[in-house]
Scaffold this motif. Structure first.
Motif, mmCIF file in Angstrom:
data_model
loop_
_atom_site.group_PDB
_atom_site.id
_atom_site.type_symbol
_atom_site.label_atom_id
_atom_site.label_comp_id
_atom_site.label_asym_id
_atom_site.label_seq_id
_atom_site.Cartn_x
_atom_site.Cartn_y
_atom_site.Cartn_z
ATOM 1 N N LYS A 200 0.843 -1.189 0.000
ATOM 2 C CA LYS A 200 0.000 0.000 0.000
ATOM 3 C C LYS A 200 0.877 1.237 0.000
ATOM 4 N N VAL A 201 0.596 2.146 -0.915
ATOM 5 C CA VAL A 201 1.243 3.453 -0.923
ATOM 6 C C VAL A 201 0.162 4.490 -1.183
ATOM 7 N N SER A 202 0.395 5.679 -0.684
ATOM 8 C CA SER A 202 -0.571 6.748 -0.927
ATOM 9 C C SER A 202 -0.470 7.177 -2.388
ATOM 10 N N GLU A 203 -1.481 7.874 -2.852
ATOM 11 C CA GLU A 203 -1.525 8.313 -4.252
ATOM 12 C C GLU A 203 -0.334 9.208 -4.587
ATOM 13 N N ASP A 204 0.057 10.092 -3.661
ATOM 14 C CA ASP A 204 1.180 10.984 -3.957
ATOM 15 C C ASP A 204 2.498 10.216 -4.055
ATOM 16 N N VAL A 205 2.664 9.168 -3.256
ATOM 17 C CA VAL A 205 3.878 8.338 -3.346
ATOM 18 C C VAL A 205 3.881 7.589 -4.675
ATOM 19 N N LYS A 206 2.725 7.068 -5.072
ATOM 20 C CA LYS A 206 2.621 6.374 -6.361
ATOM 21 C C LYS A 206 3.004 7.322 -7.492
ATOM 22 N N GLU A 207 2.499 8.547 -7.454
ATOM 23 C CA GLU A 207 2.814 9.522 -8.489
ATOM 24 C C GLU A 207 4.317 9.809 -8.540
#
Length: 85
Positions: A13-20
């Motif tokens: 699991k990663v937050s959306e900002d980390v994924k970006e």
């Protein structure tokens, strides 16, 4: 019988900002190398870079954080990252 090692994928699991940020870095690495770069490649690159910079292993702050984690830490991370309660 020949031993076979299965390369099984896992979900993290990663937050959306980390994924970006990971996707952006993947694009930069792909532009630099001219080869397809996966998010796994990006994470491996970051870990390898960290190990090179910090040749003594996990730095003191991460070590302290690791000590503080308990059996409920995964739920605490979800609360912080995803706002779940």
């Amino acid at each position: 019988m020949v031993n076979q090692v299965l390369n099984m994928a896992v979900v993290i699991k990663v937050s959306e900002d980390v994924k970006e940020r990971l996707v952006k870095l993947a694009g930069e690495l792909q532009a630099k190398t001219g080869k397809r770069v996966t998010l796994n490649d990006v994470i491996k690159y970051l870990l390898d870079t960290h190990e090179e910079i910090n040749s003594e292993g996990i730095d003191k702050e991460l070590e302290d954080l690791q000590i503080k984690m308990d059996k409920n830490s995964s739920m605490k991370v979800d609360e912080v990252v995803y706002g779940k309660q």
